[in-house]
Structure formats: structure tokens, C-alpha cells
Design a protein around this motif. Structure first.
Motif, PDB file in Angstrom:
ATOM      1  N   UNK A  69       7.834 -30.733 -24.294  1.00 12.59           N
ATOM      2  CA  UNK A  69       6.413 -30.553 -24.009  1.00 12.59           C
ATOM      3  C   UNK A  69       6.128 -31.057 -22.599  1.00 12.59           C
ATOM      4  N   UNK A  70       5.195 -30.386 -21.940  1.00  6.37           N
ATOM      5  CA  UNK A  70       4.719 -30.791 -20.620  1.00  6.37           C
ATOM      6  C   UNK A  70       3.248 -31.174 -20.743  1.00  6.37           C
ATOM      7  N   UNK A  71       2.841 -32.243 -20.085  1.00  6.41           N
ATOM      8  CA  UNK A  71       1.431 -32.651 -20.123  1.00  6.41           C
ATOM      9  C   UNK A  71       0.937 -32.845 -18.700  1.00  6.41           C
ATOM     10  N   UNK A  72      -0.134 -32.156 -18.363  1.00  9.72           N
ATOM     11  CA  UNK A  72      -0.750 -32.307 -17.036  1.00  9.72           C
ATOM     12  C   UNK A  72      -2.242 -32.031 -17.165  1.00  9.72           C
ATOM     13  N   UNK A  73      -3.028 -32.871 -16.526  1.00 10.68           N
ATOM     14  CA  UNK A  73      -4.466 -32.637 -16.508  1.00 10.68           C
ATOM     15  C   UNK A  73      -5.095 -32.592 -17.887  1.00 10.68           C
ATOM     16  N   UNK A  74      -4.557 -33.355 -18.819  1.00 10.33           N
ATOM     17  CA  UNK A  74      -5.133 -33.401 -20.158  1.00 10.33           C
ATOM     18  C   UNK A  74      -4.750 -32.245 -21.050  1.00 10.33           C
ATOM     19  N   UNK A  75      -3.875 -31.341 -20.546  1.00  7.60           N
ATOM     20  CA  UNK A  75      -3.443 -30.191 -21.350  1.00  7.60           C
ATOM     21  C   UNK A  75      -1.935 -30.258 -21.530  1.00  7.60           C
TER      22      UNK A  75
END
Ligand SMILES: CC(C)(COP(=O)(O)OP(=O)(O)OC[C@H]1O[C@@H](n2cnc3c(N)ncnc32)[C@H](O)[C@@H]1OP(=O)(O)O)[C@@H](O)C(=O)NCCC(=O)NCCS
Length: 173
Positions: A75-81
Motif C-alpha cells: 500500500x502507498x499512502x500520500x496526502x491522506x489517501x
């Protein structure tokens, strides 16, 4: 809910390390064929993992020992998404609840990084994966026509979303 099956050994999930990549590549090729990631792609992804990164990758230890992995996910998480990058379970271990287990673990990791929602694309004809995602609470929110290029021609994607418990207001790391 499907349990882990009759095998007495509980599935063991741990973080993917760079030395797992060689072991998982045959599975990657078998499951994703022309879309399979290379070792370099996995290494680039792993380079972005860890507490200060934006990626989390997990492996499912194989019943045959460390030389054989039964699955993996990222999983990738960036900017709350959060974005589901991959989910894979070895053919001999499918249908035993392991795909669901991996996705549930990705959800927990995304929440731990402060994501407010989790997104993914899945081929419109991939009923098995859609069932897993539905079971964890994802809903289809859009269809992207001809999103995938396959040897048989273009294929549509479902865009699926899961709203998470966290607020997503944490700074992007
Ligand atoms: C998609 C995948 C990860 C599912 O893993 P799995 O371990 O077999 O899934 P689970 O055993 O956790 O199954 C969860 C649910 O999906 C259902 N399911 C699993 N395989 C299915 C199939 N082939 N057809 C229909 N339903 C299926 C299960 O019955 C279960 O349903 P339930 O919640 O009603 O009990 C696995 O099939 C896989 O690796 N496929 C190839 C790679 C891939 O497509 N990855 C996803 C890319 S978006």
C-alpha cells in the motif's frame, strides 16, 4: 467468513524485505503475466517503505519455509489517501482467506499512516479480487473504460474506495 483453512499453522504475515524479492518473482510472473513487476520495481517500492516513507509491503510466509512465499501485498499512502499497490496469493493457497487477511493488514497500515480513505483499481473481470475487496468494505465508485492494456485488448477497471476511521489530516510524510 472463510477461515485460514484446515492447515494447523496460522498464516504468518511480516514486512517484506529486499531479499524476499527474488523469492516472490516467480509468483508475480505467474499471477500477473504481462503486467508483472520486475525486481527493480519491487526494490524501488521497498526503498520508499519504512517509518519515514510512503509505502508498506507485507509478505505471507510460505508453508514450505522461507524459500517460498504464499503471498504479498503493498500500500502507498500520500496526502491522506492510501492506494493498494498489489495483492497476491499463491494459487495453491487461494480461497483460504489469505487475500482478505492481507487486505485487512493493508487497511490497518494505511490507518496507521493517517489515511482517511483507501483506493484501488481492479480489472472489471477479476471477480475474485472484487469479492475480497467487497468483503473488507470497499465499494465501487467508478468504472474506467479501457484502463488496462492486455494481450486480448483493452479491459475496464473498477475504481473502489474504502473510507477509513482516521481523519487524514496528518502531514504527508
Ligand atoms: C485476488 C486474490 C488475492 C484473492 O486471494 P484469496 O486468498 O484467494 O482470497 P480469500 O480466500 O481471502 O477470499 C475472500 C473472498 O473472495 C472469494 N473468492 C476468492 N477467490 C475467488 C474466486 N476465484 N472466485 C470467486 N470468489 C472468490 C472467497 O470466496 C471469499 O469470499 P467470502 O468473503 O464470501 O468468503 C487472489 O485470487 C490472487 O492472488 N489473484 C491473482 C492476483 C490478483 O488478481 N490480485 C489483485 C489485483 S487487483
Amino acid at each position: 467468513m472463510t477461515g485460514p483453512g484446515p492447515d494447523p499453522r496460522a498464516p504468518s504475515v511480516r514486512r517484506m524485505r529486499w531479499w524476499d524479492v527474488e523469492a516472490l518473482l516467480p509468483l508475480e510472473d505467474a499471477l500477473f503475466a504481462h503486467e508483472a513487476w520486475s525486481a527493480e520495481t519491487f526494490w524501488a517500492e521497498l526503498a520508499q517503505s519504512g517509518p519515514s516513507g510512503q509505502r508498506d509491503y507485507l509478505v505471507l510466509e510460505g508453508l514450505k519455509g522461507p524459500e517460498g512465499l504464499d503471498g504479498y501485498a503493498g500500500v502507498s499512502v500520500a496526502g491522506g489517501v492510501a492506494d493498494v499497490m498489489t495483492v497476491a496469493v499463491a494459487p495453491t493457497r487461494q480461497g483460504q482467506g489469505l487475500g482478505r487477511l492481507l487486505v485487512q493488514q493493508l487497511v490497518a497500515l494505511a490507518e496507521g499512516r493517517g489515511a482517511a480513505r483507501m483506493m484501488l483499481e481492479v480489472r472489471a473481470d477479476n471477480a475474485a479480487a472484487q469479492r475480497v475487496y467487497h468483503g473488507v468494505g470497499f465499494e465501487r465508485i467508478a468504472v474506467r473504460r479501457d484502463y488496462y492494456r492486455t494481450p486480448d485488448g483493452p479491459a475496464d477497471a473498477w475504481v473502489m474506495q474504502l473510507r477509513l476511521a482516521s481523519t487524514g489530516d496528518r502531514d504527508e510524510r
